[in-house]
Design an enzyme around this catalytic site. Sequence first.
Site, PDB file in Angstrom:
ATOM      1  N   THR A  86       0.655  -1.286  -0.132  1.00  0.00           N
ATOM      2  CA  THR A  86      -0.007   0.125  -0.039  1.00  0.00           C
ATOM      3  C   THR A  86       1.034   1.174   0.432  1.00  0.00           C
ATOM      4  O   THR A  86       1.406   1.544   0.999  1.00  0.00           O
ATOM      5  CB  THR A  86      -1.168   0.139   0.970  1.00  0.00           C
ATOM      6  OG1 THR A  86      -1.604  -0.801   1.251  1.00  0.00           O
ATOM      7  CG2 THR A  86      -1.380   1.072   1.425  1.00  0.00           C
ATOM      8  N   LYS A 161      -8.296   1.163  -3.243  1.00  0.00           N
ATOM      9  CA  LYS A 161      -7.953   0.752  -1.896  1.00  0.00           C
ATOM     10  C   LYS A 161      -7.517   2.184  -0.915  1.00  0.00           C
ATOM     11  O   LYS A 161      -8.299   2.031   0.141  1.00  0.00           O
ATOM     12  CB  LYS A 161      -6.210   0.525  -1.833  1.00  0.00           C
ATOM     13  CG  LYS A 161      -5.342  -0.056  -0.970  1.00  0.00           C
ATOM     14  CD  LYS A 161      -6.049  -1.005  -0.035  1.00  0.00           C
ATOM     15  CE  LYS A 161      -5.172  -0.885   1.570  1.00  0.00           C
ATOM     16  NZ  LYS A 161      -5.758  -1.836   2.254  1.00  0.00           N
ATOM     17  N   LYS A 236      -1.417   5.093   8.339  1.00  0.00           N
ATOM     18  CA  LYS A 236      -1.257   5.078   7.546  1.00  0.00           C
ATOM     19  C   LYS A 236      -1.812   5.433   6.483  1.00  0.00           C
ATOM     20  O   LYS A 236      -1.380   6.381   5.763  1.00  0.00           O
ATOM     21  CB  LYS A 236      -0.692   3.908   7.532  1.00  0.00           C
ATOM     22  CG  LYS A 236       0.144   3.810   5.811  1.00  0.00           C
ATOM     23  CD  LYS A 236       0.663   2.441   5.938  1.00  0.00           C
ATOM     24  CE  LYS A 236       1.969   2.287   3.670  1.00  0.00           C
ATOM     25  NZ  LYS A 236       2.136   1.162   3.513  1.00  0.00           N
TER      26      LYS A 236
HETATM   27  P1  NAD Z   1       6.236  -5.206   7.210  1.00  0.00           P
HETATM   28  O1  NAD Z   1       6.679  -4.437   8.048  1.00  0.00           O
HETATM   29  O2  NAD Z   1       5.662  -6.641   8.530  1.00  0.00           O
HETATM   30  O3  NAD Z   1       6.531  -5.947   6.443  1.00  0.00           O
HETATM   31  C1  NAD Z   1       7.926  -5.297   5.494  1.00  0.00           C
HETATM   32  C2  NAD Z   1       8.731  -5.701   4.669  1.00  0.00           C
HETATM   33  O4  NAD Z   1      10.136  -5.175   3.605  1.00  0.00           O
HETATM   34  C3  NAD Z   1       9.402  -6.431   6.335  1.00  0.00           C
HETATM   35  O5  NAD Z   1      10.056  -7.539   5.978  1.00  0.00           O
HETATM   36  C4  NAD Z   1      11.498  -5.337   5.638  1.00  0.00           C
HETATM   37  O6  NAD Z   1      12.806  -5.810   5.863  1.00  0.00           O
HETATM   38  C5  NAD Z   1      10.688  -5.349   4.348  1.00  0.00           C
HETATM   39  N1  NAD Z   1      11.839  -4.753   3.999  1.00  0.00           N
HETATM   40  C6  NAD Z   1      11.976  -3.092   3.704  1.00  0.00           C
HETATM   41  N2  NAD Z   1      13.039  -2.408   3.438  1.00  0.00           N
HETATM   42  C7  NAD Z   1      12.793  -3.598   2.567  1.00  0.00           C
HETATM   43  C8  NAD Z   1      13.778  -3.209   1.581  1.00  0.00           C
HETATM   44  N3  NAD Z   1      14.807  -2.000   0.937  1.00  0.00           N
HETATM   45  N4  NAD Z   1      13.738  -4.574   0.251  1.00  0.00           N
HETATM   46  C9  NAD Z   1      13.437  -5.619   0.758  1.00  0.00           C
HETATM   47  N5  NAD Z   1      12.377  -5.276   1.485  1.00  0.00           N
HETATM   48  C10 NAD Z   1      12.761  -4.991   2.616  1.00  0.00           C
HETATM   49  O7  NAD Z   1       4.645  -5.402   6.451  1.00  0.00           O
HETATM   50  P2  NAD Z   1       4.025  -6.054   5.938  1.00  0.00           P
HETATM   51  O8  NAD Z   1       2.669  -5.902   7.636  1.00  0.00           O
HETATM   52  O9  NAD Z   1       3.813  -7.290   5.739  1.00  0.00           O
HETATM   53  O10 NAD Z   1       2.903  -4.574   5.151  1.00  0.00           O
HETATM   54  C11 NAD Z   1       3.607  -4.942   4.163  1.00  0.00           C
HETATM   55  C12 NAD Z   1       2.507  -3.823   2.574  1.00  0.00           C
HETATM   56  O11 NAD Z   1       1.117  -4.009   2.846  1.00  0.00           O
HETATM   57  C13 NAD Z   1       2.211  -2.509   4.043  1.00  0.00           C
HETATM   58  O12 NAD Z   1       2.351  -1.619   2.644  1.00  0.00           O
HETATM   59  C14 NAD Z   1       1.218  -2.032   3.959  1.00  0.00           C
HETATM   60  O13 NAD Z   1       0.283  -1.081   4.393  1.00  0.00           O
HETATM   61  C15 NAD Z   1       0.086  -3.081   3.304  1.00  0.00           C
HETATM   62  N6  NAD Z   1      -0.776  -4.064   4.187  1.00  0.00           N
HETATM   63  C16 NAD Z   1      -1.202  -4.393   4.861  1.00  0.00           C
HETATM   64  C17 NAD Z   1      -2.095  -5.415   5.828  1.00  0.00           C
HETATM   65  C18 NAD Z   1      -1.838  -6.205   7.277  1.00  0.00           C
HETATM   66  O14 NAD Z   1      -2.731  -6.512   8.023  1.00  0.00           O
HETATM   67  N7  NAD Z   1      -0.402  -5.758   7.940  1.00  0.00           N
HETATM   68  C19 NAD Z   1      -2.909  -5.056   5.041  1.00  0.00           C
HETATM   69  C20 NAD Z   1      -3.579  -4.882   4.071  1.00  0.00           C
HETATM   70  C21 NAD Z   1      -1.875  -4.426   3.251  1.00  0.00           C
END
Ligand code: NAD
Length: 289
Positions: A86, A161, A236
């Site tokens: 997102t 979204k 966010k």
């Molecule tokens: P998270 O923080 O658990 O995972 C993100 C991952 O990205 C981490 O493991 C981090 O180490 C990695 N990362 C950071 N910098 C990086 C780089 N330069 N190269 C490669 N990897 C890198 O977050 P999440 O909960 O998995 O969410 C991911 C996305 O999905 C976000 O944009 C969030 O808004 C969206 N989202 C999350 C949810 C939820 O319920 N968690 C629901 C819908 C959408």
Amino acid sequence: MNIAFIGLGNMGAPMARCLIAAGHNVTGFDPVATPDGINCAPVAAGAVQGADVVITMLPNGHILSVVCDEIHGSMTAGAVHLDCSTVDVQSAKNAAQAADAKGLMAVDAPVSGGIGGATNGTLTFMAGGTSEAFARVAPLFDIMGQKAVHCGASGAGQAAKICNNMILGATMIATCEAFALADKLGLDRQSMFDVVSTSSGQSWSMNTYCPAPGVGPQSPSDNSYIPGFSAELMLKDLRLSQQAAEATGASTPMGARATQVYADFVELHGMGGMDFSAMLPHLAGDFND
Ligand code: NAD
């Protein structure tokens, strides 16, 4: 398919596991996470070599742009960059332009459904990009999700979204403050639910994800408000909606107020790690007891 999966956090790791379970050949990369059962490369550029589709699932638009710089040059011409993070609409459009400049295709496809949806392969994808690019990744949506809507050109997935989540944030607050008012008026919460869930005040926040414990279907309120969908992530998404409203000159007074209410909840009251429906005990004063 050969698939690279960059960003193996709370969402990315279970999504990658769904693809592996369906028989795809997945190579992952994450600078921090080391999830079980996913074969990882030491650098992002290494993971994407030879991949038909590269999926990114990252925290924000800035990191997406850094990762685009790292991977696009190493991707095979004609491969698809499918970004499921997102992010703001402009970052999604920039990622698509960067991909196009390297002879790649791009789809922005943020998700709804949270960690449970990612684990069970029941996410909803809202996608932006060309019809050709969408068709190429549609079989992957079928594995990771239950529904994918092609919303239009690049950025349209992110637009859908943030509009959806702006409605969700404002509706959850309205639902919670109605419960708090009903408490003061001496109405019991079950009666509130029975009336509103079958009347014109009904919504997903009331009917499916009721913020009152012990009322309505099972939801995070029945599990001490452990997320589900955290207040921090709701904030966010609300901020992304306000950034988009400012950029386009759209009038979103309820979205603006909802953003402020969740900003106070998360930043003044330190409730970012709770489910976003914990707005009810907050407004009802239960956290002051
Ligand atoms: P998270 O923080 O658990 O995972 C993100 C991952 O990205 C981490 O493991 C981090 O180490 C990695 N990362 C950071 N910098 C990086 C780089 N330069 N190269 C490669 N990897 C890198 O977050 P999440 O909960 O998995 O969410 C991911 C996305 O999905 C976000 O944009 C969030 O808004 C969206 N989202 C999350 C949810 C939820 O319920 N968690 C629901 C819908 C959408």
